[in-house]
Design an enzyme around this catalytic site. Structure first.
Site, mmCIF file in Angstrom:
data_model
loop_
_atom_site.group_PDB
_atom_site.id
_atom_site.type_symbol
_atom_site.label_atom_id
_atom_site.label_comp_id
_atom_site.label_asym_id
_atom_site.label_seq_id
_atom_site.Cartn_x
_atom_site.Cartn_y
_atom_site.Cartn_z
ATOM 1 C CE LYS A 244 4.111 46.771 2.697
ATOM 2 N NZ LYS A 244 4.110 47.522 3.961
ATOM 3 C CB THR A 245 3.067 40.142 4.258
ATOM 4 O OG1 THR A 245 4.159 41.049 4.184
ATOM 5 C CG2 THR A 245 3.555 38.736 3.989
ATOM 6 C CD GLU B 222 4.609 42.417 1.188
ATOM 7 O OE1 GLU B 222 5.101 43.436 1.702
ATOM 8 O OE2 GLU B 222 4.765 41.269 1.638
#
Length: 482
Positions: A128-129, A172
C-alpha cells in the site's frame, strides 16, 4: 471538469478549532494532523516516542507531548482523534470522555477529509505505502497537485502528507481495523489479501474478503476497482463477486488473463525493468524502476493503471516511475561498513532496514537481496511485531526465517498487546532451531547499544545485514551504522 478546486482549503467543520491526536506519530495519524494543520486548525497531540514524523510536526509549530497523561487534555480541545493502537484504558482517552470531548477514530477523520475530493485509495495486505507514493509522484509530476496521506516517508522528498490544490486525494486505506469501510473513494486499488490482522475478522480470512467486497461496493459506477489478479484471494473476489460489478474493473499482474499484463521482468543489481501489455489498447511499454523486486513491479503497474484511467500521459508516468527512489524503511540501504584496521572484515558490509513484518514480506526481502547480492552471506536481525501475529503465523515465520544464512532474534515488539504463551521470541527460536536448517541466536538484551555492539561483534565481512521489523528496530540499525 476542472482539476483545480478551492473548497477543501476553505471548508471548516463547524465549532471545531483545536484538534488533539492521541498517537500523533503513528502510521497515517501524522499525515492527517499535517493536512488539518495546513487547513488552519490548531493541532496538538501525544505519542510515546519521537520519530521523523513527530519531529516534522514539531518543526511546523505543533505541540506534542511524549508522555500520555491527564493534564494534556484541556477544556479548549474540541475534538480528539485516536489511533487504532490506543487502548480504552489510556489516561488521555478516559479524561476526554469525562470532559465530554468528542472522540473519533483515525479512519473517521480520514473519511471526512476525503469527502470533498476525487478519492483514490490503495488497499491490501502488502504494498500500500509504496503504491500510494508512486501514484502521488506521478500525479504531482503531471501537474495535478494532489492531496496525499501516506503511511511511510518518501525518500525523494521526505514527504508523508501534502495538501494540494486539485480535486485528487490519494491515500492508503487500512483494512487492519476495518477503518477503510469509512471511506468512499472513486477509485480503489487492491494489491493483495493475506492472513493478516485476522483478530479483527474472527480469525477468518473469508470474513476479511467479505469486508474488501463491502468496500468495493462503495465505488461508484463511473469509478474503478484496480486489482492484482496474481493473488489467490484477489482472484477469488474477481471470479465470484467482482466480475459483474457496476464500475470499471481493471485487473493487473503477471497472470495471462490480466487486463494489464507484466512480462519479461529483469533485475540488474538494485534496478529492475519489465514490460506491460495494455490488452484493451494493444499497447506495449517498457518500465524502468530504480528499485528492485517483483513486488515493486506490481506496485508500479498499479500506479500506471490508475494514472492511465485518469488520462495522464504515458511519458510522464514512465518518467516518474523511473525516478522513484522508494520509501524510508522499505528495503532501505542505510549505508556500508568498510573494512578498518581495528575491525578486520574480509569485505565491506551492506546494512539494510526493512519494515516488513509479515512472512510474505520477509520472503520478498530475502529473495530480492539474494538476487542483487548472490555471493554474499545474508544476515537478518528480526524483531517480531505483536504476539498475535507471531502466534497466528508461527509455522510460516519458521519456514521463511530459516532461509537466511544467520538469524538474530530480538524480543517481540508488543505494540501494546499482552503476552501470549508460545508466541514470544524464545518459542520462535526453539521452533526454528528444531527445524534444523539454521542455528538462530536469541538476543536477550533490551537496550539498543548492547544489541548493536553484540551484532557488530559477530560480523565477518562480505555480508548483507537486514534489520527486519515494524517496531523500534530501526533505532538499532541506525546505531550500527554510526
Amino acid at each position: 471538469m476542472s482539476n483545480i478546486i478551492n473548497t477543501q482549503k476553505t471548508f471548516k467543520i463547524n465549532n471545531i478549532n483545536h484538534i488533539y491526536f492521541i498517537g500523533i506519530g503513528g502510521s497515517g495519524m501524522g499525515g492527517i494532523a499535517k493536512i488539518l494543520f495546513k487547513q488552519g486548525y490548531q493541532i496538538s497531540g501525544s505519542d510515546l516516542t519521537s520519530n521523523l514524523i513527530t519531529k516534522d510536526l514539531i518543526s511546523l509549530g505543533i505541540t506534542i507531548y511524549f508522555k500520555q497523561e491527564i493534564k494534556n487534555i484541556t477544556n479548549n480541545i474540541d475534538l480528539i482523534i485516536r489511533s487504532s493502537a490506543i487502548k480504552n484504558n489510556n489516561p488521555e482517552l478516559i479524561i476526554a470522555k469525562k470532559l465530554n470531548i468528542m472522540v473519533i477514530s483515525r479512519g473517521q477523520m480520514l473519511a471526512e477529509l476525503m469527502r470533498f475530493y476525487y478519492g483514490i485509495s490503495i488497499t491490501g495486505t502488502h504494498g500500500k505505502t509504496t503504491t500510494t507514493a508512486m501514484i502521488y509522484e506521478i500525479y504531482k509530476l503531471s501537474g495535478l497537485d494532489p492531496t496525499f496521506i501516506n503511511g511511510g516517508i518518501l525518500k525523494n522528498t521526505k514527504e508523508y502528507a501534502y495538501l494540494g490544490s486539485s480535486k485528487y486525494f490519494i491515500t492508503e486505506a487500512d483494512e487492519s481495523d476495518r477503518s477503510f469501510l469509512y471511506l468512499k473513494p472513486i477509485i480503489n486499488i487492491i494489491t493483495n489479501i493475506e492472513n493478516e490482522h485476522l483478530d479483527f475478522y474472527n480469525n477468518n480470512i473469508e470474513i476479511l474478503k467479505k469486508n474488501f467486497l463491502k468496500f468495493c461496493k462503495k465505488i461508484p459506477f463511473y469509478g474503478s476497482i484496480i486489482i492484482c489478479i496474481d493473488n489467490v484471494h484477489n482472484f477469488d473476489l474477481i471470479k465470484n463477486y467482482l466480475f459483474n460489478c457496476k464500475c470499471n474493473l481493471i485487473t493487473y499482474g503477471f497472470h495471462k488473463n490480466a487486463d494489464i499484463q507484466l512480462y519479461n521482468y529483469k533485475q540488474n543489481g538494485y534496478k529492475s525493468q519489465f514490460y506491460i501489455l495494455e490488452k484493451k489498447n494493444n499497447l506495449s511499454l517498457k518500465i524502468n524502476l530504480n528499485i528492485p523486486g517483483y513486488h515493486n513491479a506490481l506496485n508500479a503497474t498499479a500506479a500506471y493503471t490508475v494514472s492511465k484511467f485518469n488520462n495522464i500521459n504515458e511519458k510522464i508516468i514512465l518518467k516518474s516511475l523511473e525516478n522513484f527512489n522508494g520509501i524510508i524503511r522499505r528495503f532501505d540501504i542505510l549505508g556500508i561498513i568498510f573494512p578498518k584496521k581495528q575491525i578486520k572484515y574480509k569485505q565491506n558490509i551492506i546494512v539494510i532496514n526493512d519494515y516488513g513484518h509479515h512472512p510474505t514480506e520477509i520472503n520478498l526481502t530475502i529473495e530480492t537481496a539474494r538476487k542483487i547480492w548472490p555471493n554474499r552471506n545474508l544476515i537478518m536481525i528480526f524483531q517480531p511485531h505483536r504476539y498475535s501475529r507471531t502466534k497466528n503465523l508461527l509455522n510460516y515465520f519458521v519456514q521463511i526465517l530459516s532461509k537466511v544464512d544467520k538469524l538474530f532474534l530480538l524480543q517481540v515488539y508488543s505494540a501494546g498487546e499482552n503476552f501470549i504463551k508460545n508466541a514470544d521470541s524464545r518459542y520462535l527460536f526453539k521452533k526454528i532451531k528444531k527445524l534444523g536448517i539454521i542455528l538462530p541466536k536469541l538476543i536477550y538484551f533490551t537496550d539498543y547499544y548492547s544489541i548493536s555492539n553484540y551484532i557488530l561483534s559477530k560480523l565477518k565481512g562480505n555480508e548483507i545485514v537486514i534489520f527486519q521489523g515494524a517496531g523500534d528496530i530501526n533505532k538499532i540499525s541506525s546505531l550500527l551504522i554510526k
